[in-house]
Design an enzyme around this catalytic site. Structure first.
Site, mmCIF file in Angstrom:
data_model
loop_
_atom_site.group_PDB
_atom_site.id
_atom_site.type_symbol
_atom_site.label_atom_id
_atom_site.label_comp_id
_atom_site.label_asym_id
_atom_site.label_seq_id
_atom_site.Cartn_x
_atom_site.Cartn_y
_atom_site.Cartn_z
ATOM 1 C CG LEU A 1 -1.870 1.050 1.546
ATOM 2 C CD1 LEU A 1 -2.922 1.102 0.444
ATOM 3 C CD2 LEU A 1 -2.565 0.814 2.888
ATOM 4 N N GLY B 1 2.381 7.270 3.223
ATOM 5 C CA GLY B 1 2.648 6.305 4.286
ATOM 6 C C GLY B 1 1.415 6.177 5.161
ATOM 7 C CD GLN C 1 19.916 -0.040 31.835
ATOM 8 O OE1 GLN C 1 19.966 0.315 30.659
ATOM 9 N NE2 GLN C 1 20.629 0.524 32.784
ATOM 10 C CD GLU D 1 0.762 -5.383 8.886
ATOM 11 O OE1 GLU D 1 -0.422 -5.506 9.224
ATOM 12 O OE2 GLU D 1 1.508 -6.332 8.608
ATOM 13 C CB THR E 1 2.957 5.079 13.329
ATOM 14 O OG1 THR E 1 1.852 5.986 13.207
ATOM 15 C CG2 THR E 1 3.830 5.180 12.084
HETATM 16 C C1 LIG Z 1 10.654 -2.638 7.559
HETATM 17 C C2 LIG Z 1 9.363 -2.132 7.013
HETATM 18 C C3 LIG Z 1 8.488 -3.008 6.383
HETATM 19 C C4 LIG Z 1 7.290 -2.542 5.829
HETATM 20 N N1 LIG Z 1 6.474 -3.403 5.135
HETATM 21 C C5 LIG Z 1 5.404 -2.910 4.469
HETATM 22 C C6 LIG Z 1 4.640 -3.750 3.599
HETATM 23 O O1 LIG Z 1 4.904 -4.945 3.451
HETATM 24 N N2 LIG Z 1 3.610 -3.190 2.925
HETATM 25 C C7 LIG Z 1 3.284 -1.871 3.035
HETATM 26 O O2 LIG Z 1 2.323 -1.431 2.395
HETATM 27 N N3 LIG Z 1 3.983 -1.048 3.865
HETATM 28 C C8 LIG Z 1 5.032 -1.540 4.569
HETATM 29 N N4 LIG Z 1 5.772 -0.707 5.383
HETATM 30 C C9 LIG Z 1 5.409 0.699 5.469
HETATM 31 C C10 LIG Z 1 4.837 1.091 6.826
HETATM 32 O O3 LIG Z 1 3.544 0.588 6.972
HETATM 33 C C11 LIG Z 1 4.914 2.632 6.902
HETATM 34 O O4 LIG Z 1 6.299 2.952 7.081
HETATM 35 C C12 LIG Z 1 4.093 3.191 8.013
HETATM 36 O O5 LIG Z 1 2.724 3.040 7.739
HETATM 37 C C13 LIG Z 1 4.385 4.686 8.268
HETATM 38 O O6 LIG Z 1 4.424 5.413 7.092
HETATM 39 P P1 LIG Z 1 5.684 6.380 6.810
HETATM 40 O O7 LIG Z 1 6.885 5.583 7.019
HETATM 41 O O8 LIG Z 1 5.495 7.043 5.501
HETATM 42 O O9 LIG Z 1 5.607 7.460 7.962
HETATM 43 P P2 LIG Z 1 4.770 8.834 7.939
HETATM 44 O O10 LIG Z 1 3.357 8.549 7.569
HETATM 45 O O11 LIG Z 1 5.494 9.850 7.172
HETATM 46 O O12 LIG Z 1 4.788 9.211 9.481
HETATM 47 C C14 LIG Z 1 5.867 9.930 10.088
HETATM 48 C C15 LIG Z 1 5.464 10.268 11.528
HETATM 49 O O13 LIG Z 1 4.292 11.101 11.513
HETATM 50 C C16 LIG Z 1 3.274 10.526 12.291
HETATM 51 N N5 LIG Z 1 1.968 10.818 11.703
HETATM 52 C C17 LIG Z 1 1.585 10.723 10.404
HETATM 53 N N6 LIG Z 1 0.305 11.054 10.262
HETATM 54 C C18 LIG Z 1 -0.163 11.369 11.502
HETATM 55 C C19 LIG Z 1 -1.420 11.799 12.023
HETATM 56 N N7 LIG Z 1 -2.481 11.950 11.232
HETATM 57 N N8 LIG Z 1 -1.506 12.030 13.351
HETATM 58 C C20 LIG Z 1 -0.441 11.854 14.167
HETATM 59 N N9 LIG Z 1 0.765 11.462 13.732
HETATM 60 C C21 LIG Z 1 0.895 11.211 12.422
HETATM 61 C C22 LIG Z 1 3.559 9.026 12.257
HETATM 62 O O14 LIG Z 1 2.954 8.353 13.344
HETATM 63 C C23 LIG Z 1 5.076 9.022 12.326
HETATM 64 O O15 LIG Z 1 5.488 9.167 13.655
HETATM 65 C C24 LIG Z 1 6.954 -1.172 5.963
HETATM 66 C C25 LIG Z 1 7.817 -0.301 6.633
HETATM 67 C C26 LIG Z 1 9.012 -0.745 7.137
HETATM 68 C C27 LIG Z 1 9.943 0.229 7.801
#
Ligand SMILES: Cc1cc2nc3c(=O)[nH]c(=O)nc-3n(C[C@H](O)[C@H](O)[C@H](O)COP(=O)(O)OP(=O)(O)OC[C@H]3O[C@@H](n4cnc5c(N)ncnc54)[C@H](O)[C@@H]3O)c2cc1C
Length: 380
Positions: A125, A131, A336, A363, A365
């Site tokens: 996705l 994200g 620790q 999946e 945060t």
């Molecule tokens: C090792 C790994 C494996 C993964 N595997 C998959 C996979 O198989 N398939 C897939 O689709 N995705 C996958 N992901 C993606 C993962 O689901 C996303 O990284 C995650 O959903 C967060 O998106 P982002 O990294 O763009 O962070 P961002 O959305 O940019 O978020 C950055 C920060 O802002 C905060 N934030 C964002 N919006 C809000 C809000 N509305 N209110 C409060 N805080 C907010 C977040 O909580 C976070 O702290 C994977 C990620 C990693 C690192």
């Protein structure tokens, strides 16, 4: 209420634990260091029937429950979280999307080899600009006669460069916003579909996390998964189940960290006695075990609700939120308790600590889980 595993679950746990202790745990540190995807182990897990546990036997699955699935993922993650996440993305994201939304033909063609362990699946996705706000997907799919032409790229895809088949969400009608996103099944080898950059990660380093690139990638119309425009809504539903998988991964990491700390604390002597005789260490161990049990109960409840066929959005978000944050706390306390040795690669505590962090991100945060839970509370 019965909080014990059933005899069948205990037997499955024993089989898996024997396998994991022999073939996974001894290699986990090296795979982590070398960022080596354990392809042979994943193949063997498929042969043992662990890549399709929750799917009906008619599709090559194990016909088991989500509660059983929790046991499987926890046990794998206890040995190596990288193996755990490989299997959980394969089962509860990719394969389950086809199981829940696919036509009979799609289930025969794609779910059967996935569930029987012949193929590995990926599901994506996420994009670089989409994200937490996955509705902001930019990858497009345009209908052209009997096929769809996909362009764009998906980031952070677990199994992205090793999967035999991937599911990708793409915009099919921009004007309809999140109701204009559809899901597509894209087999490996489809012209115009290739893996992109592989991520160099803090933890889960033996798992494959890759970009997937679509450049004029043409798939037949029959590879549209679910109704046109339903892909985003379906993805949220799939994530409800997927988060139980993440919670189970978190349990496995926390369990391994607790066991590591318990064992070390009884062996390590300072001031002429084992450090486990110090109340400060005992309190840490007690808190770690209590938090882990609470996380396990929330995860079991989410699995039970899912097994009853009820909506599990709130319960799975609660389990994922709580278990992931517990995993980070428990793994940190394990480091620790091991003191300076916990900070070295001589012991697995530092790996558990690194692996635990992803649980609060993938999946959805922790912040997004809190939003999901609050929305459910406020809509009741
Ligand atoms: C090792 C790994 C494996 C993964 N595997 C998959 C996979 O198989 N398939 C897939 O689709 N995705 C996958 N992901 C993606 C993962 O689901 C996303 O990284 C995650 O959903 C967060 O998106 P982002 O990294 O763009 O962070 P961002 O959305 O940019 O978020 C950055 C920060 O802002 C905060 N934030 C964002 N919006 C809000 C809000 N509305 N209110 C409060 N805080 C907010 C977040 O909580 C976070 O702290 C994977 C990620 C990693 C690192």
């Amino acid at each position: 209420m019965n909080f014990d595993l059933t005899d069948d679950q205990l037997e499955m746990q024993r089989v898996l634990r024997d396998f994991a202790e022999a073939e996974i745990r001894p290699h986990a540190a090296r795979w982590d260091e070398e960022q080596k995807f354990p392809v042979e182990v994943v193949k063997k897990l498929g042969e043992l029937g662990f890549l399709g546990v929750i799917f009906p036997t008619e599709y090559g699955g194990g016909g088991l429950s989500y509660a059983d699935y929790v046991t499987v993922i926890e046990e794998l993650a206890r040995a190596d979280a990288s193996v755990g996440i490989t299997v959980s993305a394969h089962i509860s994201l990719c394969s389950n999307h086809i199981f829940e939304q696919g036509t009979e033909k799609q289930k025969q063609e794609f779910l059967t080899p996935l569930a029987s362990g012949k193929w590995l699946g990926a599901w994506s996705l996420t994009e670089s600009e989409a994200g937490s706000d996955a509705g902001g997907t930019r990858t497009t799919a345009v209908r052209d006669g009997d096929s769809w032409v996909i362009n764009g790229s998906k980031t952070f895809t677990t199994n992205g460069s090793v999967a035999d088949v991937a599911i990708a969400m793409a915009v099919t009608d921009k004007a309809k916003g999140s109701h204009g996103i559809s899901a597509f099944i894209v087999p490996r080898g489809t012209p115009g579909f290739r893996p992109g950059r592989k991520e160099n990660k803090l933890g889960h380093r033996a798992s494959d996390t890759s970009e997937m690139v679509f450049d004029q990638c043409r798939v037949p119309h029959e590879n549209l998964l679910g109704a046109e425009g339903d892909g985003f809504i379906a993805a949220l539903k799939i994530l409800d189940g997927g988060r139980i998988g993440v919670a189970s991964l978190a349990l496995g990491i926390a369990q391994a960290a607790l066991e590591c700390a318990l064992e070390y604390s009884q062996k390590r002597k300072q001031f002429g006695q084992s450090i486990s005789s110090f109340q400060a260490i005992q309190f840490k161990l007690a808190d770690m075990a209590t938090q882990l049990d609470a996380a396990r109960l929330l995860t079991y409840r989410a699995a039970a609700v899912k097994d009853q066929g009820r909506r599990v959005t709130k319960e799975s978000a609660m389990a994922k939120l709580f278990a992931s944050e517990v995993a980070v706390r428990v793994a940190e306390e394990a480091v620790q308790i091991l003191g300076g040795y916990g900070y070295t690669k001589d012991y697995p505590a530092e790996r558990y600590f690194r692996d635990s962090k992803l649980m609060t991100i993938g999946e959805g945060t922790s912040e997004i889980q809190r939003l999901v839970i609050a929305r459910q509370l406020l809509s009741q």
